[in-house]
Design a protein around this motif. Structure first.
Motif, PDB file in Angstrom:
ATOM      1  N   MET A   1       0.842  -1.201   0.000  1.00 22.09           N
ATOM      2  CA  MET A   1       0.000   0.000   0.000  1.00 22.09           C
ATOM      3  C   MET A   1       0.878   1.253   0.000  1.00 22.09           C
ATOM      4  SD  MET A   1      -3.156  -0.638  -0.060  1.00 22.09           S
ATOM      5  CE  MET A   1      -4.331  -1.960   0.203  1.00 22.09           C
ATOM      6  N   ALA A   2       0.751   2.033  -1.040  1.00 23.01           N
ATOM      7  CA  ALA A   2       1.540   3.256  -1.104  1.00 23.01           C
ATOM      8  C   ALA A   2       0.851   4.237  -2.034  1.00 23.01           C
ATOM      9  CB  ALA A   2       2.929   2.947  -1.627  1.00 23.01           C
ATOM     10  N   VAL A   3       0.997   5.501  -1.741  1.00 21.06           N
ATOM     11  CA  VAL A   3       0.447   6.526  -2.619  1.00 21.06           C
ATOM     12  C   VAL A   3       1.593   7.108  -3.442  1.00 21.06           C
ATOM     13  CG1 VAL A   3      -0.673   8.785  -2.707  1.00 21.06           C
ATOM     14  CG2 VAL A   3      -1.481   7.059  -1.100  1.00 21.06           C
ATOM     15  N   CYS A   4       1.350   7.192  -4.757  1.00 21.47           N
ATOM     16  CA  CYS A   4       2.374   7.682  -5.667  1.00 21.47           C
ATOM     17  C   CYS A   4       2.570   9.189  -5.485  1.00 21.47           C
ATOM     18  CB  CYS A   4       1.938   7.373  -7.091  1.00 21.47           C
ATOM     19  SG  CYS A   4       2.988   8.118  -8.328  1.00 21.47           S
ATOM     20  N   ARG A   5       3.832   9.609  -5.469  1.00 23.40           N
ATOM     21  CA  ARG A   5       4.152  11.027  -5.316  1.00 23.40           C
ATOM     22  C   ARG A   5       3.794  11.829  -6.557  1.00 23.40           C
ATOM     23  NH1 ARG A   5       9.117  12.404  -5.907  1.00 23.40           N
ATOM     24  NH2 ARG A   5      10.002  10.332  -5.902  1.00 23.40           N
ATOM     25  N   MET A   6       3.755  11.163  -7.730  1.00 20.24           N
ATOM     26  CA  MET A   6       3.562  11.906  -8.975  1.00 20.24           C
ATOM     27  C   MET A   6       2.100  12.045  -9.370  1.00 20.24           C
ATOM     28  SD  MET A   6       6.879  10.730 -11.198  1.00 20.24           S
ATOM     29  CE  MET A   6       6.645   8.966 -11.114  1.00 20.24           C
ATOM     30  N   CYS A   7       1.296  10.986  -9.167  1.00 20.48           N
ATOM     31  CA  CYS A   7      -0.118  11.075  -9.564  1.00 20.48           C
ATOM     32  C   CYS A   7      -1.053  11.093  -8.348  1.00 20.48           C
ATOM     33  CB  CYS A   7      -0.483   9.931 -10.513  1.00 20.48           C
ATOM     34  SG  CYS A   7      -0.417   8.307  -9.734  1.00 20.48           S
ATOM     35  N   HIS A   8      -0.492  10.884  -7.178  1.00 21.44           N
ATOM     36  CA  HIS A   8      -1.244  10.903  -5.912  1.00 21.44           C
ATOM     37  C   HIS A   8      -2.344   9.863  -5.852  1.00 21.44           C
ATOM     38  CE1 HIS A   8       1.068  14.487  -5.219  1.00 21.44           C
ATOM     39  NE2 HIS A   8       0.606  14.998  -6.337  1.00 21.44           N
ATOM     40  N   LYS A   9      -2.125   8.748  -6.551  1.00 19.40           N
ATOM     41  CA  LYS A   9      -3.090   7.650  -6.500  1.00 19.40           C
ATOM     42  C   LYS A   9      -2.499   6.472  -5.750  1.00 19.40           C
ATOM     43  CE  LYS A   9      -5.815   8.969 -10.426  1.00 19.40           C
ATOM     44  NZ  LYS A   9      -5.815   9.035 -11.874  1.00 19.40           N
ATOM     45  N   GLU A  10      -3.394   5.613  -5.281  1.00 19.14           N
ATOM     46  CA  GLU A  10      -2.981   4.418  -4.552  1.00 19.14           C
ATOM     47  C   GLU A  10      -2.412   3.405  -5.559  1.00 19.14           C
ATOM     48  OE1 GLU A  10      -2.892   3.438  -1.199  1.00 19.14           O
ATOM     49  OE2 GLU A  10      -1.959   1.757  -2.214  1.00 19.14           O
ATOM     50  N   THR A  11      -1.166   2.988  -5.354  1.00 21.44           N
ATOM     51  CA  THR A  11      -0.520   2.136  -6.365  1.00 21.44           C
ATOM     52  C   THR A  11      -1.065   0.710  -6.388  1.00 21.44           C
ATOM     53  OG1 THR A  11       1.278   1.603  -4.839  1.00 21.44           O
ATOM     54  CG2 THR A  11       1.623   3.459  -6.315  1.00 21.44           C
ATOM     55  N   SER A  12      -1.811   0.307  -5.356  1.00 22.02           N
ATOM     56  CA  SER A  12      -2.384  -1.048  -5.381  1.00 22.02           C
ATOM     57  C   SER A  12      -3.703  -1.099  -6.164  1.00 22.02           C
ATOM     58  CB  SER A  12      -2.612  -1.539  -3.957  1.00 22.02           C
ATOM     59  OG  SER A  12      -3.520  -0.689  -3.294  1.00 22.02           O
ATOM     60  N   ASP A  13      -4.179   0.030  -6.633  1.00 18.93           N
ATOM     61  CA  ASP A  13      -5.447   0.087  -7.366  1.00 18.93           C
ATOM     62  C   ASP A  13      -5.280  -0.524  -8.767  1.00 18.93           C
ATOM     63  OD1 ASP A  13      -7.732   0.766  -8.755  1.00 18.93           O
ATOM     64  OD2 ASP A  13      -7.836   2.806  -7.969  1.00 18.93           O
ATOM     65  N   VAL A  14      -5.942  -1.670  -9.012  1.00 15.32           N
ATOM     66  CA  VAL A  14      -5.758  -2.372 -10.285  1.00 15.32           C
ATOM     67  C   VAL A  14      -6.466  -1.697 -11.465  1.00 15.32           C
ATOM     68  CG1 VAL A  14      -5.327  -4.646  -9.287  1.00 15.32           C
ATOM     69  CG2 VAL A  14      -7.674  -3.966  -9.813  1.00 15.32           C
ATOM     70  N   SER A  15      -7.285  -0.675 -11.187  1.00 15.77           N
ATOM     71  CA  SER A  15      -7.921   0.032 -12.302  1.00 15.77           C
ATOM     72  C   SER A  15      -6.949   1.024 -12.951  1.00 15.77           C
ATOM     73  CB  SER A  15      -9.179   0.773 -11.820  1.00 15.77           C
ATOM     74  OG  SER A  15      -8.828   1.836 -10.968  1.00 15.77           O
ATOM     75  N   ILE A  16      -5.819   1.252 -12.307  1.00 15.48           N
ATOM     76  CA  ILE A  16      -4.824   2.182 -12.859  1.00 15.48           C
ATOM     77  C   ILE A  16      -3.894   1.418 -13.794  1.00 15.48           C
ATOM     78  CG2 ILE A  16      -2.878   3.697 -12.297  1.00 15.48           C
ATOM     79  CD1 ILE A  16      -4.250   4.189  -9.580  1.00 15.48           C
ATOM     80  N   ILE A  17      -3.788   1.885 -15.037  1.00 10.94           N
ATOM     81  CA  ILE A  17      -2.897   1.197 -15.971  1.00 10.94           C
ATOM     82  C   ILE A  17      -1.596   1.951 -16.190  1.00 10.94           C
ATOM     83  CG2 ILE A  17      -4.723  -0.082 -17.175  1.00 10.94           C
ATOM     84  CD1 ILE A  17      -4.434   2.044 -19.429  1.00 10.94           C
TER      85      ILE A  17
END
Ligand SMILES: [Zn+2]
Ligand SMILES: [Zn+2]
Ligand SMILES: [Zn+2]
Length: 84
Positions: A1-17
Motif C-alpha cells: 500500500m503506497a500513494v504515488c508522489r507523482m499522480c497521488h493515487k494508490e498504487t495497489s489500485d488495479v484500475s490504474i494502468i
C-alpha cells in the motif's frame, strides 16, 4: 500500500494502468527525457504481467520510486543510477 508522489493515487489500485503524473524525467544537468514505459519482456515476465513493484499495466508509466523503472539516459535502474 503506497500513494504515488507523482499522480497521488494508490498504487495497489488495479484500475490504474499508467501513472499519469510520470510525464518526464528531469536530470540535475537540465536534461529532460521521456520516461520508459513498463515492458514485461524486459524482465522476462508474461506480456500481461503487471509491474511487480508499482502495479502498473504493461505499456504504462511507472509510479514514483518504482524499483523496475529504467533510466532513459543510462538504461540503469532509475532510483539508483548515477545520473542524479
Ligand atoms: Zn513499476
Ligand atoms: Zn503514479
Ligand atoms: Zn541513469
Amino acid at each position: 500500500m503506497a500513494v504515488c508522489r507523482m499522480c497521488h493515487k494508490e498504487t495497489s489500485d488495479v484500475s490504474i494502468i499508467t501513472c499519469e503524473g510520470n510525464t518526464q524525467v528531469q536530470y540535475p544537468d537540465g536534461t529532460v527525457l521521456k520516461p520508459i514505459p513498463y515492458d514485461p519482456k524486459t524482465f522476462h515476465f508474461p506480456n500481461w504481467y503487471r509491474c511487480p513493484d508499482c502495479n502498473v499495466a504493461p505499456g504504462g508509466k511507472h509510479h514514483s520510486n518504482c524499483d523496475n523503472e529504467h533510466c532513459p539516459k543510462c538504461g540503469g535502474q532509475l532510483i539508483s543510477c548515477d545520473c542524479f
